[in-house]
Motif scaffolding. Structure first.
Motif, short mmCIF file in Angstrom:
data_model
loop_
_atom_site.label_atom_id
_atom_site.label_comp_id
_atom_site.label_asym_id
_atom_site.label_seq_id
_atom_site.Cartn_x
_atom_site.Cartn_y
_atom_site.Cartn_z
N ALA A 45 15.24 -28.40 -29.57
CA ALA A 45 15.27 -29.45 -28.55
C ALA A 45 14.90 -30.80 -29.16
N SER A 46 13.94 -30.81 -30.07
CA SER A 46 13.55 -32.06 -30.72
C SER A 46 14.67 -32.61 -31.60
N SER A 67 17.40 -33.91 -29.39
CA SER A 67 17.00 -35.18 -28.78
C SER A 67 17.10 -36.32 -29.77
N THR A 84 20.71 -37.15 -30.27
CA THR A 84 21.24 -37.83 -29.10
C THR A 84 20.76 -39.27 -29.04
N LEU A 85 19.50 -39.50 -29.34
CA LEU A 85 18.97 -40.86 -29.34
C LEU A 85 19.65 -41.74 -30.38
N LEU A 116 21.80 -42.63 -21.54
CA LEU A 116 20.81 -41.56 -21.61
C LEU A 116 20.14 -41.34 -20.26
N TRP A 148 15.11 -36.10 -18.89
CA TRP A 148 15.11 -35.73 -20.31
C TRP A 148 14.15 -34.55 -20.54
N LEU A 157 14.92 -30.79 -22.01
CA LEU A 157 14.17 -30.19 -23.11
C LEU A 157 13.56 -28.85 -22.71
#
Length: 104
Positions: free
Chosen positions: A12-13, A16, A19-20, A28, A34, A38
């Motif tokens: 998940a990290s 993320s 995606t960022l 977003l 968010w 996660l």
């Protein structure tokens, strides 16, 4: 189960972070949404871990468990979803696949 949580947090990290870096910030979701995404990723990893442990305990073979769950995830699950939802005429993909338009 602990390894499923650890793996879920790592996945998940990483997702993320990707995606960022790769998305426009205006597209977003909000912070609360968010966090829910996660958490759903972590819960999904935990459930797959528990399923793998259960099937592994039944079969007693790590290789057999891996092959069986890969076959399930790649073939049986998607086909079962289409059959159980009653989608057999392709209407599920009606908005995705291009349609032939008459010329003339």
């Amino acid at each position: 189960m602990l390894w499923g949580v650890i793996y879920g947090v790592v996945v998940a990290s990483a997702a993320s972070l990707g995606t960022l870096v790769g998305s426009k910030h205006s597209l977003l979701p909000s912070g609360g949404d968010w966090i829910l995404v996660l958490l759903s990723g972590v819960i999904s990893c935990v459930l797959w871990t528990l399923l793998g442990m259960g099937v592994g305990a039944l079969l007693g073979s790590p290789t057999g468990t891996l092959v069986l769950l890969l076959i399930y995830a790649l073939f049986v699950g998607p086909v079962g979803e289409l059959v159980l939802t009653g989608v057999t005429n392709g209407s599920h993909l009606a908005g995705v696949l291009p349609t032939a338009r008459p010329t003339g």
